[in-house]
Design an enzyme around this catalytic site. Sequence first.
Site, PDB file in Angstrom:
ATOM      1  N   HIS A 100      41.722  36.785  40.536  1.00 16.05           N
ATOM      2  CA  HIS A 100      40.368  37.261  40.853  1.00 16.05           C
ATOM      3  C   HIS A 100      40.382  38.774  41.150  1.00 16.05           C
ATOM      4  O   HIS A 100      39.595  39.536  40.589  1.00 16.05           O
ATOM      5  CB  HIS A 100      39.865  36.463  42.063  1.00 16.05           C
ATOM      6  CG  HIS A 100      38.496  36.809  42.537  1.00 16.05           C
ATOM      7  ND1 HIS A 100      37.412  35.996  42.321  1.00 16.05           N
ATOM      8  CD2 HIS A 100      38.026  37.884  43.232  1.00 16.05           C
ATOM      9  CE1 HIS A 100      36.333  36.547  42.861  1.00 16.05           C
ATOM     10  NE2 HIS A 100      36.687  37.691  43.428  1.00 16.05           N
ATOM     11  N   GLU A 101      41.299  39.190  41.996  1.00 14.72           N
ATOM     12  CA  GLU A 101      41.337  40.608  42.369  1.00 14.72           C
ATOM     13  C   GLU A 101      41.790  41.481  41.205  1.00 14.72           C
ATOM     14  O   GLU A 101      41.293  42.595  41.028  1.00 14.72           O
ATOM     15  CB  GLU A 101      42.244  40.817  43.600  1.00 14.72           C
ATOM     16  CG  GLU A 101      41.868  40.001  44.831  1.00 14.72           C
ATOM     17  CD  GLU A 101      40.421  40.165  45.275  1.00 14.72           C
ATOM     18  OE1 GLU A 101      39.764  41.145  44.873  1.00 14.72           O
ATOM     19  OE2 GLU A 101      39.928  39.280  46.014  1.00 14.72           O
ATOM     20  N   HIS A 103      31.761  39.773  39.993  1.00 12.86           N
ATOM     21  CA  HIS A 103      31.628  38.327  40.195  1.00 12.86           C
ATOM     22  C   HIS A 103      30.695  37.761  39.130  1.00 12.86           C
ATOM     23  O   HIS A 103      29.772  38.439  38.676  1.00 12.86           O
ATOM     24  CB  HIS A 103      31.040  38.030  41.577  1.00 12.86           C
ATOM     25  CG  HIS A 103      31.978  38.419  42.674  1.00 12.86           C
ATOM     26  ND1 HIS A 103      31.590  39.141  43.770  1.00 12.86           N
ATOM     27  CD2 HIS A 103      33.301  38.179  42.816  1.00 12.86           C
ATOM     28  CE1 HIS A 103      32.635  39.330  44.557  1.00 12.86           C
ATOM     29  NE2 HIS A 103      33.684  38.769  43.998  1.00 12.86           N
ATOM     30  N   TYR A 112      31.588  32.498  42.569  1.00 14.63           N
ATOM     31  CA  TYR A 112      31.565  32.104  43.976  1.00 14.63           C
ATOM     32  C   TYR A 112      31.294  30.606  44.111  1.00 14.63           C
ATOM     33  O   TYR A 112      30.719  29.989  43.224  1.00 14.63           O
ATOM     34  CB  TYR A 112      30.426  32.822  44.690  1.00 14.63           C
ATOM     35  CG  TYR A 112      30.769  34.127  45.359  1.00 14.63           C
ATOM     36  CD1 TYR A 112      31.908  34.847  45.039  1.00 14.63           C
ATOM     37  CD2 TYR A 112      29.919  34.656  46.325  1.00 14.63           C
ATOM     38  CE1 TYR A 112      32.184  36.058  45.665  1.00 14.63           C
ATOM     39  CE2 TYR A 112      30.190  35.858  46.951  1.00 14.63           C
ATOM     40  CZ  TYR A 112      31.323  36.554  46.610  1.00 14.63           C
ATOM     41  OH  TYR A 112      31.587  37.739  47.234  1.00 14.63           O
ATOM     42  N   HIS A 172      38.897  42.083  38.965  1.00 13.20           N
ATOM     43  CA  HIS A 172      38.044  43.165  39.475  1.00 13.20           C
ATOM     44  C   HIS A 172      38.635  44.513  39.060  1.00 13.20           C
ATOM     45  O   HIS A 172      37.928  45.390  38.564  1.00 13.20           O
ATOM     46  CB  HIS A 172      37.972  43.122  41.005  1.00 13.20           C
ATOM     47  CG  HIS A 172      36.994  42.122  41.544  1.00 13.20           C
ATOM     48  ND1 HIS A 172      35.717  42.005  41.083  1.00 13.20           N
ATOM     49  CD2 HIS A 172      37.115  41.221  42.549  1.00 13.20           C
ATOM     50  CE1 HIS A 172      35.083  41.059  41.763  1.00 13.20           C
ATOM     51  NE2 HIS A 172      35.913  40.559  42.657  1.00 13.20           N
TER      52      HIS A 172
HETATM   53 ZN   LIG Z   1      35.631  39.082  44.173  1.00 19.39          ZN
END
Ligand SMILES: [Zn+2]
Length: 287
Positions: free
Chosen positions: A170-171, A180, A226, A174
């Site tokens: 996830h990071e 997201h 999310y 980014h």
């Molecule tokens: Zn995030």
Amino acid sequence: MKTYVRALTLTNLDLNFFKKEQEEWYTLLFSLLPNFTLMEKMSMAVDLKRKLYHTFVPADLIQEDIVPVKNRNAAPCTRWGCKWPKYGPDVIVPYQISATYNEIQVSRITAVLMDIEEKTCVKFVPREEHQDFLYIFSGSGCWSYVGRIGKQQPLSLKVYYCLNRRIIQHEILHALGFHHEHSRSDRDAFVKIQWNNIIDGKTINFSKFNTINHNISYDYNSVMQYRNTAFSKNGAPTIIANDDAKRVLGTAQSMSDIDYARVNRLYECLTLTDMKPLRNHGEIRIY
Ligand SMILES: [Zn+2]
């Protein structure tokens, strides 16, 4: 005058940890500054801690996942300069992993980097003389900038807390330039934000960005999605899928095919993953 923001990210869980860690600062600030808002206090707590402990918490972290950055928007910046550079067929992302991690922790991080290398044209190379590089370290929680910001770019993966595959991926996504999933420009066609259920002051986490979606459809199974009850003040959902109100969101344990495909699309990699039809929620879509 345009306002530009760059997103930093924390998962729900990370945020709770972050808050816990800041508890002593909150206590102090709450007693001294009764007239300030929670966000103002949080900002001060972060700044105070940074000054005292010289941590890598960005000085201008004003909310749990948004940092103002001059002259840039977030994912749209991939149009004009926050992508990582490409040399021939390969995208090169130099990285350095903090020496504070032990061998097992380092291997968890590098395993994710290798997975991404295998399915995309992104190559993570140990930093040597590179000016711009990812500096992966154990900071306050799990967070990353969106896209390449230049120079030593911190990406925090707190030990014993963020070193699982899902969070690392996830990071890293980014850092490669992705927001997201529920922040996509076209998100309203796929999910409905339940504004009344969001904790007061946390609506910023549900902002929509003018993202570039490369004709890749919204992915409920993205590692960037999310959970249904993220930032819920009452346990009720804050995000509901349009096609099925009971659809469980945000439980992906690793990057989906579509997550890999979007990396390939953004960086114009020619790989099998990108050329194969993408299966998305029961439909087959070909791009
Ligand atoms: Zn995030």
